[in-house]
Design a protein around this motif. Structure first.
Motif, PDB file in Angstrom:
ATOM      1  N   GLU A   6       0.041   7.632  10.537  1.00  0.00           N
ATOM      2  CA  GLU A   6      -1.252   7.929   9.900  1.00  0.00           C
ATOM      3  C   GLU A   6      -2.112   6.675   9.831  1.00  0.00           C
ATOM      4  OE1 GLU A   6      -2.420  10.730   9.220  1.00  0.00           O
ATOM      5  OE2 GLU A   6      -0.839  12.159   8.697  1.00  0.00           O
ATOM      6  N   LYS A   7      -1.484   5.538   9.556  1.00  0.00           N
ATOM      7  CA  LYS A   7      -2.235   4.281   9.507  1.00  0.00           C
ATOM      8  C   LYS A   7      -2.705   3.876  10.901  1.00  0.00           C
ATOM      9  CE  LYS A   7       0.229   2.596   5.447  1.00  0.00           C
ATOM     10  NZ  LYS A   7       1.267   1.664   4.951  1.00  0.00           N
ATOM     11  N   ARG A  65       4.017   7.983   7.798  1.00  0.00           N
ATOM     12  CA  ARG A  65       2.789   7.365   7.293  1.00  0.00           C
ATOM     13  C   ARG A  65       2.353   6.169   8.126  1.00  0.00           C
ATOM     14  NH1 ARG A  65       4.312   6.641   1.098  1.00  0.00           N
ATOM     15  NH2 ARG A  65       6.197   5.899   2.137  1.00  0.00           N
ATOM     16  N   SER A  87       0.823  -1.204   0.000  1.00  0.00           N
ATOM     17  CA  SER A  87       0.000   0.000   0.000  1.00  0.00           C
ATOM     18  C   SER A  87       0.857   1.255   0.000  1.00  0.00           C
ATOM     19  CB  SER A  87      -0.932   0.006   1.225  1.00  0.00           C
ATOM     20  OG  SER A  87      -0.170   0.032   2.423  1.00  0.00           O
ATOM     21  N   ASP A  88       2.147   1.118   0.411  1.00  0.00           N
ATOM     22  CA  ASP A  88       3.062   2.254   0.399  1.00  0.00           C
ATOM     23  C   ASP A  88       3.688   2.459  -0.976  1.00  0.00           C
ATOM     24  OD1 ASP A  88       4.380   1.738   3.721  1.00  0.00           O
ATOM     25  OD2 ASP A  88       2.697   2.940   3.032  1.00  0.00           O
ATOM     26  N   LYS A 127      -5.897   5.657  12.232  1.00  0.00           N
ATOM     27  CA  LYS A 127      -7.192   5.161  11.785  1.00  0.00           C
ATOM     28  C   LYS A 127      -7.693   3.999  12.642  1.00  0.00           C
ATOM     29  CE  LYS A 127      -6.183   6.462   6.990  1.00  0.00           C
ATOM     30  NZ  LYS A 127      -5.953   5.951   5.609  1.00  0.00           N
TER      31      LYS A 127
END
Length: 438
Positions: free
Chosen positions: A393-394, A390, A278-279, A397
């Protein structure tokens, strides 16, 4: 209010000026002079930039009406001298605070690029020592009185560092009304005692837990001694990982969590390609010999000790390159400090290979655990940080509490040293939010 006393040697030695690593034979001089006293002196040279820093009862450069005091020493966890945590305490005298809310607002709105305000003025220290350094060998006793109106910020360094690394941040953070600042060296690191680090468990989950408990349970014992009911807990890099683990194990003691470029948040892409894809990044291949050395508990500190008189020159190359933006005197003092705390007896440093896999991925990633965090959490990264923001950030969620992810401009992994003005501003905002909610 804390009472922190210093035990003075009957014949206190004079702390020599920090030798320049660029002078011929400096490496030999560093190597032959290693001791607890030289390590303490190296730390004191960084802290002495604070005008209100007191060592052995002597403070030069402190105004008579100063409302701020700072002392550093060892806190004995078990009253037997085996486990001691090096602790810096910055306190306000009486019930008065250094500056009012209006001054705080002014600090938050200031910019390091203001034409009439130098960065040093904003940070509140000079590059010239303010404090007489002829007294050393401090121990700390604590006699806390509970005061629920006082808020506590506890700062924890990362791997290979110590509380001296935050020397550019202490003044600004200590000026927030109603707050007491604590900064510690993790057990087995910095200038804290170096107990034998042995892990008995063989299974990954169990030896990770045993390793984590080595640190977080000693921090909990330290908290009990200081009678701190709740704290805002700040940790950098490996210290951020451990701060998060502490907050998971002792959630009632942490009212806010500040994770500064924490290691161990993402999963290892080698073990989780779907998460990695996903990165859109390629997976780094780690040489087999690196993996073998890692699993054999080879650490940078171990290599420095093996290098003997060549070690200081290696540290000098690192500090002059990584901290080239600092004044030369700061580079020299950081060099001295890093070398002395790195070549002390090996202890907590061996935890890194138990907690992390090669490539600095956690054996038990925080992203799989942070959903259990119970308090507001803020992630801070440098814009040029090698740690990937990031991942936070994950994690955000998945978490069930208020979470912020912020990036500090003009800063890398050591964002508190690279851009202390913006770093302080970000932390002070969190402190004020805690104050306003109480």
């Amino acid at each position: 209010m804390a009472s922190v006393s210093s035990a003075i040697l009957s014949t206190p030695p004079i702390i020599p000026p920090a030798p320049s690593p660029y002078v011929r034979f400096a490496s030999l001089r560093h190597w032959f002079s290693r001791s607890e006293q030289t390590s303490e002196a190296a730390e004191a040279r960084l802290l002495s930039r604070l005008a209100y820093f007191t060592l052995g009862g002597k403070t030069l450069g402190t105004p008579a009406d100063s409302k701020t005091t700072a002392k550093v020493g060892l806190v004995d966890l078990d009253n037997n001298g085996i486990r001691k945590i090096n602790t810096l305490v910055i306190d306000q005298k009486g019930n008065d605070f250094a500056i009012d809310s209006g001054s705080i607002s002014s600090l938050l709105s200031s910019s390091k690029t203001d034409s009439h305000t130098s960065e040093d003025e904003l940070l509140g220290f000079t590059h010239i020592p303010q404090t007489d350094l002829k007294v050393q060998s401090n121990t700390t006793t604590v006699n806390e009185s509970k005061n629920s109106s006082i808020k506590n910020l506890v700062m924890c360094h990362g791997f290979g560092a110590g509380l001296g690394f935050f020397y550019r941040n202490y003044h600004g953070l200590s000026q927030v009304p109603g707050w007491k600042i604590y900064s510690i060296d993790w057990l087995g690191m910095g200038r804290s005692s170096r107990p034998r680090f042995t892990i008995k468990e063989k299974e990954v989950d169990k030896y990770v837990e045993e390793t984590e408990n080595f640190f977080v349970d000693s921090l909990e014992k330290w908290r009990e001694i200081h009678k701190i009911d709740k704290m805002t807990l700040l940790g950098h890099s490996l210290g951020g990982y451990l701060a998060a683990v502490y907050a998971l194990k002792y959630p009632t003691r942490v009212e806010r969590l500040i994770l500064v470029s924490p290691v161990g948040v993402p999963r290892n892409p080698q073990n989780d390609p779907e998460f990695h894809n996903s990165d859109g990044r390629s997976i780094r291949q780690i040489p087999g010999w690196v993996i073998r050395l890692w699993n054999a508990n080879f650490t940078p500190q171990l290599i420095l000790r093996w290098l003997g008189p060549l070690g200081p020159s290696l540290v000098s190359k690192y500090t002059s390159r990584r901290f080239s933006h600092l004044e030369e005197v700061d580079q020299l003092d950081l060099h001295d400090y890093i070398y002395h705390i790195s070549t002390a007896t090996g202890s907590g440093e061996y935890s890194v290979t138990r907690l992390l896999e090669p490539g600095a991925y956690a054996r038990k990633p925080l992203i799989d655990r942070l959903h259990e965090i119970k308090m507001p959490t803020t992630f801070l990264y440098g814009e040029d940080d090698w740690m990937d923001f990031r991942a936070a950030e994950k994690a955000k969620k998945l978490m069930n509490v208020p979470v912020k992810v912020e990036r500090i401009p003009d800063a890398g992994h050591h964002l508190y040293l690279d851009n202390p003005t913006e770093f302080n501003r970000a932390v002070i905002k969190e402190m004020l939010e805690v104050s306003n909610k109480s």
